[in-house]
Motif scaffolding. Structure first.
Motif, PDB file in Angstrom:
ATOM      1  N   ALA A 111       0.832  -1.207   0.000  1.00  0.00           N
ATOM      2  CA  ALA A 111       0.000   0.000   0.000  1.00  0.00           C
ATOM      3  C   ALA A 111       0.866   1.256   0.000  1.00  0.00           C
ATOM      4  CB  ALA A 111      -0.936  -0.007   1.209  1.00  0.00           C
ATOM      5  N   ALA A 112       1.919   1.266   0.816  1.00  0.00           N
ATOM      6  CA  ALA A 112       2.792   2.449   0.884  1.00  0.00           C
ATOM      7  C   ALA A 112       3.541   2.660  -0.432  1.00  0.00           C
ATOM      8  CB  ALA A 112       3.777   2.304   2.043  1.00  0.00           C
ATOM      9  N   ALA A 113       3.960   1.572  -1.067  1.00  0.00           N
ATOM     10  CA  ALA A 113       4.688   1.684  -2.334  1.00  0.00           C
ATOM     11  C   ALA A 113       3.764   2.153  -3.461  1.00  0.00           C
ATOM     12  CB  ALA A 113       5.332   0.355  -2.693  1.00  0.00           C
ATOM     13  N   ALA A 114       2.496   1.777  -3.393  1.00  0.00           N
ATOM     14  CA  ALA A 114       1.550   2.146  -4.451  1.00  0.00           C
ATOM     15  C   ALA A 114       0.984   3.549  -4.278  1.00  0.00           C
ATOM     16  CB  ALA A 114       0.398   1.143  -4.490  1.00  0.00           C
ATOM     17  N   ALA A 115       1.006   4.056  -3.058  1.00  0.00           N
ATOM     18  CA  ALA A 115       0.422   5.377  -2.788  1.00  0.00           C
ATOM     19  C   ALA A 115       1.312   6.468  -3.372  1.00  0.00           C
ATOM     20  CB  ALA A 115       0.265   5.592  -1.291  1.00  0.00           C
ATOM     21  N   PRO A 116       0.700   7.427  -4.027  1.00  0.00           N
ATOM     22  CA  PRO A 116       1.508   8.532  -4.542  1.00  0.00           C
ATOM     23  C   PRO A 116       2.050   9.367  -3.370  1.00  0.00           C
ATOM     24  CG  PRO A 116      -0.822   8.971  -4.866  1.00  0.00           C
ATOM     25  CD  PRO A 116      -0.719   7.588  -4.312  1.00  0.00           C
ATOM     26  N   PRO A 117       3.271   9.872  -3.531  1.00  0.00           N
ATOM     27  CA  PRO A 117       3.806  10.715  -2.457  1.00  0.00           C
ATOM     28  C   PRO A 117       3.008  12.011  -2.383  1.00  0.00           C
ATOM     29  CG  PRO A 117       5.264  10.739  -4.351  1.00  0.00           C
ATOM     30  CD  PRO A 117       4.181   9.741  -4.643  1.00  0.00           C
ATOM     31  N   PRO A 118       3.022  12.678  -1.254  1.00  0.00           N
ATOM     32  CA  PRO A 118       2.314  13.957  -1.149  1.00  0.00           C
ATOM     33  C   PRO A 118       2.783  14.912  -2.241  1.00  0.00           C
ATOM     34  CG  PRO A 118       3.136  13.254   0.981  1.00  0.00           C
ATOM     35  CD  PRO A 118       3.712  12.321  -0.029  1.00  0.00           C
ATOM     36  N   GLU A 119       1.833  15.647  -2.826  1.00  0.00           N
ATOM     37  CA  GLU A 119       2.180  16.553  -3.926  1.00  0.00           C
ATOM     38  C   GLU A 119       3.158  17.628  -3.484  1.00  0.00           C
ATOM     39  OE1 GLU A 119      -1.021  18.098  -6.202  1.00  0.00           O
ATOM     40  OE2 GLU A 119      -2.031  16.157  -6.250  1.00  0.00           O
ATOM     41  N   ASP A 120       2.934  18.186  -2.343  1.00  0.00           N
ATOM     42  CA  ASP A 120       3.823  19.214  -1.819  1.00  0.00           C
ATOM     43  C   ASP A 120       4.579  18.607  -0.641  1.00  0.00           C
ATOM     44  OD1 ASP A 120       5.146  21.425  -0.929  1.00  0.00           O
ATOM     45  OD2 ASP A 120       3.348  22.452  -0.189  1.00  0.00           O
ATOM     46  N   PRO A 121       5.856  18.261  -0.877  1.00  0.00           N
ATOM     47  CA  PRO A 121       6.589  17.643   0.227  1.00  0.00           C
ATOM     48  C   PRO A 121       6.723  18.553   1.427  1.00  0.00           C
ATOM     49  CG  PRO A 121       8.046  18.156  -1.597  1.00  0.00           C
ATOM     50  CD  PRO A 121       6.655  18.468  -2.050  1.00  0.00           C
ATOM     51  N   GLY A 122       6.498  19.831   1.217  1.00  0.00           N
ATOM     52  CA  GLY A 122       6.498  20.757   2.343  1.00  0.00           C
ATOM     53  C   GLY A 122       7.824  20.821   3.072  1.00  0.00           C
ATOM     54  N   ARG A 123       7.913  21.776   3.900  1.00  0.00           N
ATOM     55  CA  ARG A 123       9.100  21.935   4.734  1.00  0.00           C
ATOM     56  C   ARG A 123       8.622  22.347   6.099  1.00  0.00           C
ATOM     57  NH1 ARG A 123      14.403  22.849   2.425  1.00  0.00           N
ATOM     58  NH2 ARG A 123      14.245  22.269   0.270  1.00  0.00           N
ATOM     59  N   ALA A 124       9.192  21.765   7.064  1.00  0.00           N
ATOM     60  CA  ALA A 124       8.864  22.122   8.437  1.00  0.00           C
ATOM     61  C   ALA A 124      10.166  22.077   9.227  1.00  0.00           C
ATOM     62  CB  ALA A 124       7.846  21.154   9.029  1.00  0.00           C
ATOM     63  N   ARG A 125      10.399  23.120   9.903  1.00  0.00           N
ATOM     64  CA  ARG A 125      11.604  23.184  10.710  1.00  0.00           C
ATOM     65  C   ARG A 125      11.569  22.060  11.734  1.00  0.00           C
ATOM     66  NH1 ARG A 125      13.951  28.742  13.010  1.00  0.00           N
ATOM     67  NH2 ARG A 125      15.878  27.878  13.768  1.00  0.00           N
ATOM     68  N   ASP A 126      12.643  21.372  11.855  1.00  0.00           N
ATOM     69  CA  ASP A 126      12.781  20.274  12.810  1.00  0.00           C
ATOM     70  C   ASP A 126      11.896  19.073  12.495  1.00  0.00           C
ATOM     71  OD1 ASP A 126      14.723  21.690  14.256  1.00  0.00           O
ATOM     72  OD2 ASP A 126      13.166  22.750  15.359  1.00  0.00           O
ATOM     73  N   ALA A 127      11.419  18.975  11.260  1.00  0.00           N
ATOM     74  CA  ALA A 127      10.639  17.794  10.886  1.00  0.00           C
ATOM     75  C   ALA A 127      11.573  16.589  10.798  1.00  0.00           C
ATOM     76  CB  ALA A 127       9.949  18.005   9.549  1.00  0.00           C
ATOM     77  N   LYS A 128      11.072  15.461  11.157  1.00  0.00           N
ATOM     78  CA  LYS A 128      11.830  14.229  11.100  1.00  0.00           C
ATOM     79  C   LYS A 128      11.574  13.554   9.752  1.00  0.00           C
ATOM     80  CE  LYS A 128      13.045  10.962  14.612  1.00  0.00           C
ATOM     81  NZ  LYS A 128      12.712  10.432  15.913  1.00  0.00           N
ATOM     82  N   GLY A 129      12.625  12.985   9.179  1.00  0.00           N
ATOM     83  CA  GLY A 129      12.494  12.262   7.920  1.00  0.00           C
ATOM     84  C   GLY A 129      12.644  10.766   8.148  1.00  0.00           C
ATOM     85  N   GLU A 177      13.698  -4.835   0.900  1.00  0.00           N
ATOM     86  CA  GLU A 177      14.466  -5.738   0.049  1.00  0.00           C
ATOM     87  C   GLU A 177      13.683  -7.044  -0.051  1.00  0.00           C
ATOM     88  OE1 GLU A 177      18.770  -5.775   1.057  1.00  0.00           O
ATOM     89  OE2 GLU A 177      18.135  -4.303   2.565  1.00  0.00           O
ATOM     90  N   ASP A 178      13.343  -7.384  -1.291  1.00  0.00           N
ATOM     91  CA  ASP A 178      12.515  -8.570  -1.489  1.00  0.00           C
ATOM     92  C   ASP A 178      12.820  -9.173  -2.853  1.00  0.00           C
ATOM     93  OD1 ASP A 178      10.556 -10.476  -0.932  1.00  0.00           O
ATOM     94  OD2 ASP A 178       8.950  -9.239  -1.753  1.00  0.00           O
ATOM     95  N   GLY A 179      13.182 -10.430  -2.864  1.00  0.00           N
ATOM     96  CA  GLY A 179      13.418 -11.127  -4.123  1.00  0.00           C
ATOM     97  C   GLY A 179      14.469 -10.476  -5.000  1.00  0.00           C
ATOM     98  N   GLY A 180      15.528  -9.929  -4.402  1.00  0.00           N
ATOM     99  CA  GLY A 180      16.592  -9.310  -5.180  1.00  0.00           C
ATOM    100  C   GLY A 180      16.324  -7.874  -5.572  1.00  0.00           C
ATOM    101  N   ARG A 181      15.142  -7.368  -5.221  1.00  0.00           N
ATOM    102  CA  ARG A 181      14.809  -5.971  -5.515  1.00  0.00           C
ATOM    103  C   ARG A 181      14.877  -5.150  -4.241  1.00  0.00           C
ATOM    104  NH1 ARG A 181       9.224  -4.952  -8.131  1.00  0.00           N
ATOM    105  NH2 ARG A 181       8.800  -5.534  -6.009  1.00  0.00           N
ATOM    106  N   SER A 182      15.251  -3.900  -4.398  1.00  0.00           N
ATOM    107  CA  SER A 182      15.304  -2.986  -3.258  1.00  0.00           C
ATOM    108  C   SER A 182      14.486  -1.743  -3.611  1.00  0.00           C
ATOM    109  CB  SER A 182      16.753  -2.605  -2.959  1.00  0.00           C
ATOM    110  OG  SER A 182      16.813  -1.724  -1.858  1.00  0.00           O
ATOM    111  N   THR A 183      13.585  -1.378  -2.712  1.00  0.00           N
ATOM    112  CA  THR A 183      12.751  -0.199  -2.899  1.00  0.00           C
ATOM    113  C   THR A 183      12.913   0.693  -1.681  1.00  0.00           C
ATOM    114  OG1 THR A 183      11.131  -1.512  -4.122  1.00  0.00           O
ATOM    115  CG2 THR A 183      10.386   0.609  -3.277  1.00  0.00           C
ATOM    116  N   VAL A 184      13.139   1.984  -1.916  1.00  0.00           N
ATOM    117  CA  VAL A 184      13.281   2.926  -0.808  1.00  0.00           C
ATOM    118  C   VAL A 184      12.093   3.880  -0.830  1.00  0.00           C
ATOM    119  CG1 VAL A 184      14.709   4.708   0.259  1.00  0.00           C
ATOM    120  CG2 VAL A 184      15.794   2.782  -0.923  1.00  0.00           C
ATOM    121  N   LEU A 185      11.389   3.948   0.272  1.00  0.00           N
ATOM    122  CA  LEU A 185      10.266   4.867   0.435  1.00  0.00           C
ATOM    123  C   LEU A 185      10.716   5.941   1.410  1.00  0.00           C
ATOM    124  CD1 LEU A 185       7.550   2.107   1.026  1.00  0.00           C
ATOM    125  CD2 LEU A 185       8.102   3.241  -1.137  1.00  0.00           C
ATOM    126  N   GLU A 186      10.637   7.216   1.010  1.00  0.00           N
ATOM    127  CA  GLU A 186      11.080   8.304   1.881  1.00  0.00           C
ATOM    128  C   GLU A 186       9.985   9.345   2.010  1.00  0.00           C
ATOM    129  OE1 GLU A 186      15.581   9.267   1.938  1.00  0.00           O
ATOM    130  OE2 GLU A 186      14.986   9.137  -0.175  1.00  0.00           O
TER     131      GLU A 186
END
Length: 100
Positions: free
Chosen positions: A43-61, A67-76
């Motif tokens: 579900a997280a991989a299929a969901a589009p990222p927020p349109e405006d990533p925004g900026r917030a002072r002291d926001a945590k990332g 890693e699955d079946g030889g593939r690696s996907t990074v969601l940020e």
């Protein structure tokens, strides 16, 4: 499937600089939990990222590496802008890592 959670930034960034990322291997989970993790990751991989990533002072990332079946996907995403699916996966992982 191996899932790694890295957290960066935020008010307590200095405290977590030397902290290694949390890692979870779905093979070590009960069948129901492994299935739930797989569903949340999909579900997280299929969901589009927020349109405006925004900026917030002291926001945590967050970087969730899957890693699955030889593939690696990074969601940020960050506290400033997070899809509901990413938030659900992050909450599930945090709960699982808190249990130890």
């Amino acid at each position: 499937m191996k899932v790694t959670l890295e957290q960066y930034g935020g008010l307590a960034a200095a405290a977590s600089l030397r902290r290694p990322p949390d890692v979870l291997d779905s093979a070590a989970l009960p069948q129901g939990a492994a299935a739930e993790l797989e569903r949340l990751v999909a579900a997280a991989a299929a969901a589009p990222p927020p349109e405006d990533p925004g900026r917030a002072r002291d926001a945590k990332g967050y970087a969730i590496t899957v890693e699955d079946g030889g593939r690696s996907t990074v969601l940020e995403q960050s506290d400033a802008a997070m899809s509901p699916a990413f938030a659900a996966l992050l909450a599930w992982l945090r709960d699982r890592f808190a249990r130890g």
